[in-house]
Write an enzyme that holds these catalytic residues in place. Structure first.
Site, mmCIF file in Angstrom:
data_model
loop_
_atom_site.group_PDB
_atom_site.id
_atom_site.type_symbol
_atom_site.label_atom_id
_atom_site.label_comp_id
_atom_site.label_asym_id
_atom_site.label_seq_id
_atom_site.Cartn_x
_atom_site.Cartn_y
_atom_site.Cartn_z
ATOM 1 N N LYS A 170 0.875 -1.170 0.000
ATOM 2 C CA LYS A 170 0.000 0.000 0.000
ATOM 3 C C LYS A 170 0.911 1.218 0.000
ATOM 4 O O LYS A 170 1.432 1.637 1.029
ATOM 5 C CB LYS A 170 -0.920 0.056 1.224
ATOM 6 N N GLY A 201 -4.750 3.083 -2.070
ATOM 7 C CA GLY A 201 -5.872 3.457 -1.214
ATOM 8 C C GLY A 201 -5.409 4.140 0.045
ATOM 9 O O GLY A 201 -4.225 4.476 0.192
ATOM 10 N N ASP A 202 -6.337 4.338 0.971
ATOM 11 C CA ASP A 202 -5.987 5.044 2.207
ATOM 12 C C ASP A 202 -5.739 4.069 3.355
ATOM 13 O O ASP A 202 -5.979 2.860 3.242
ATOM 14 C CB ASP A 202 -7.064 6.072 2.574
ATOM 15 N N GLY A 203 -5.251 4.610 4.456
ATOM 16 C CA GLY A 203 -4.904 3.787 5.607
ATOM 17 C C GLY A 203 -6.085 3.111 6.283
ATOM 18 O O GLY A 203 -6.034 1.903 6.555
ATOM 19 N N PRO A 204 -7.164 3.855 6.584
ATOM 20 C CA PRO A 204 -8.286 3.235 7.295
ATOM 21 C C PRO A 204 -8.926 2.072 6.555
ATOM 22 O O PRO A 204 -9.447 1.153 7.194
ATOM 23 C CB PRO A 204 -9.271 4.407 7.454
ATOM 24 N N VAL A 206 -7.556 0.347 3.180
ATOM 25 C CA VAL A 206 -6.590 -0.614 2.642
ATOM 26 C C VAL A 206 -5.549 -0.993 3.685
ATOM 27 O O VAL A 206 -5.233 -2.178 3.868
ATOM 28 C CB VAL A 206 -5.924 -0.043 1.374
ATOM 29 N N GLY A 207 -5.004 -0.003 4.391
ATOM 30 C CA GLY A 207 -3.978 -0.293 5.385
ATOM 31 C C GLY A 207 -4.477 -1.225 6.472
ATOM 32 O O GLY A 207 -3.821 -2.219 6.813
ATOM 33 N N GLU A 245 9.342 2.050 11.252
ATOM 34 C CA GLU A 245 10.280 3.169 11.225
ATOM 35 C C GLU A 245 9.430 4.424 11.360
ATOM 36 O O GLU A 245 8.691 4.787 10.445
ATOM 37 C CB GLU A 245 11.076 3.165 9.919
ATOM 38 N N CYS A 279 12.417 11.913 8.735
ATOM 39 C CA CYS A 279 12.238 11.470 10.126
ATOM 40 C C CYS A 279 13.537 11.555 10.921
ATOM 41 O O CYS A 279 13.511 11.717 12.139
ATOM 42 C CB CYS A 279 11.665 10.064 10.161
ATOM 43 N N GLU A 378 7.850 16.103 17.072
ATOM 44 C CA GLU A 378 8.299 16.083 15.686
ATOM 45 C C GLU A 378 7.443 17.035 14.864
ATOM 46 O O GLU A 378 6.224 16.889 14.805
ATOM 47 C CB GLU A 378 8.226 14.668 15.102
#
Length: 470
Positions: A170, A201-204, A206-207, A245, A279, A378
């Site tokens: 993804k 797709g998006d995280g909610p 597909v992720g 990471e 990061c 951050e």
């Protein structure tokens, strides 16, 4: 406008089972530049089943076969470097002359490093009457970020494939075009069907479908602490292996006898890489209190030397941040620094002069202590805080007074002394007097910065499990 209307499953480009699309916005022009399919749970299920079916055969391939595939992928990436650079410029606005080196050429280097590292892994070892072997972890869900859209795909998918795993990717929906280019190169490189699959797709949707799928054995994610925490929570329900990471708030420790001008210059270059969207950026600059005024003057001069603007103008050295939410978040942090009374040396929350269009942020330098939000959280933008220390013990106390531990730097008159002091810094990767990052050495962090390592053989070994026989 680029329209990607298919995803890559089991060696073929196929339509998503859904009809929704996601729009990619150019952060320089604020105009749409591409659309991609908004993948579904059903798409994920098909991709994971294809990867699971391909795993037994791929995991039994020889090291030599996998090296050949990685070398072919590296060559194809080099051949398409201009296209990759253009995609990244349109998606995240990084100046083209910088993206060509740090993103496109960097991706080639990552794949070559993986191929070079593969023969160094000890696959079988005799321990008494027992043979200890390294086996591929299984089906890997790779979830990659937008700040290094091609390099992160190469690092995760490349290392997993090298280990003998199969992959469902993804890629980021903010900068997804590199993921599609990589899938095309996988097909051209001749990987067997199902070894690599792409569901955009998006995280909610597909992720989370990937992380919770019963046939996924491992998740590798680069992203925010919030995203990593969510992945750990969901993966824990079926005790899946995770490699994360995450973020950083890295310290650039400049000791009394260091070359201050070089340390400040290099430190700000590092912190403002990719418009500060790295990061491991050195976002806290620790300097001797007696040299604070000198360090501040050098930092202001360096920050004000950056040229913002058209990413195709060779004079441009700093692009926008990736999207409107990112811009507003960074400006919010700058405003919080002002409201807390942290001393602003240059920059600020206003749009850069002449750049009202585009998600640009002024290169910003504060001077204060280690207690403010901007010193502790951050920001992921072109913002640094200079923090003075009283002595060496105080310097490392401040450097380690953070929830993160991804990277760091030590500057001293004697490089060997600086190396010996590195043991005092709780971080996963420490540069000495501006030393370059070694692509064969491990990258990863302590504390909230994540779990596991990438780069070289260490990155491949994350996708392996030990087995004792005998």
């Amino acid at each position: 406008m680029i329209e990607r209307d298919q995803i890559y499953i089991n060696g073929a480009w196929v339509p998503s089972t859904g009809t929704d699309v996601l729009t990619v916005v150019n952060p320089v022009t604020e105009e749409p530049v591409a659309t991609i399919p908004a993948g579904t749970v059903e798409d994920v299920d098909k991709a994971v089943k294809a990867a699971a079916a391909a795993f037994p055969a791929w995991s039994r391939t020889s090291v030599e076969e996998r090296i050949a595939v990685l070398q072919k992928l590296a060559k194809l990436t080099a051949d398409r470097a201009d296209e990759i650079t253009a995609a990244i410029v349109s998606e995240i606005g990084q100046p083209a002359h910088i993206a060509a080196v740090s993103q496109a050429a960097g991706a080639v280097q990552d794949l070559e490093s993986i191929a070079e590292s593969l023969p160094t892994i000890v696959w079988d070892e005799e321990i008494g009457n027992t043979t200890v072997t390294r086996d591929a972890a299984g089906v890997v869900a790779a979830i990659t970020p937008w700040n290094g859209p091609m390099r992160m795909v190469c690092m995760k998918a490349g290392a997993a494939i090298a280990a003998g795993c199969t992959v469902v990717l993804k890629g980021t929906e903010v900068a997804p075009l590199s993921s599609f280019i990589f899938a095309e190169m996988v097909a051209e490189a001749g990987l067997p069907d199902g070894v690599f699959n792409l569901v955009s797709g998006d995280g909610p949707v597909v992720g989370e479908a990937l992380v919770t799928h019963p046939l996924v054995d491992m998740i590798s994610l680069t992203g925010s602490v919030r995203a990593g925490s969510r992945v750990m929570e969901l993966a824990s329900r079926s005790v899946k292996k995770v490699a994360l990471e995450l973020g950083g708030k890295s310290a650039n420790v400049i000791l009394e006898d260091a070359d201050l001008a070089a340390a400040v210059d290099d430190g700000i270059d590092d912190a403002f890489r990719n418009s500060g969207q790295v990061c491991g950026g050195l976002s806290r600059m620790l300097v001797p209190r007696a040299r604070l005024a000198e360090a501040e003057e050098l930092a202001v001069r360096k920050a004000e030397s950056f040229v913002l603007g058209d990413p195709y103008d060779p004079a441009t050295t700093l692009g926008p941040v990736a999207n409107v939410n990112q811009r507003d978040r960074i400006r919010g942090y700058i405003e919080s620094g002002l409201s807390e009374g942290v001393r602003l040396l240059t920059g600020g929350p206003e749009a850069p002069e002449g750049l009202e269009t585009g998600f640009f942020v002024r290169p910003t330098v504060f001077s204060g202590d280690n207690t403010s939000r901007i010193a502790r959280e951050e920001i992921f933008g072109p913002v640094i805080v200079i923090v003075p220390f009283d002595d060496e013990d105080d310097a490392f106390r401040i450097a380690n007074d953070t929830d993160y531990g991804l990277a760091g730097a030590i500057w001293a008159g004697d490089a060997e002394r600086a190396k010996s002091l590195a043991k005092r810094l709780r971080a996963g990767r420490i540069r000495i007097n501006g030393s370059p990052i070694n692509p064969h050495a491990p990258h990863g962090g302590f504390k909230l910065s994540g779990i596991g390592r990438e780069f070289g053989r260490y990155g491949i070994e994350e996708f392996l499990e030990y087995k004792s026989v005998g």
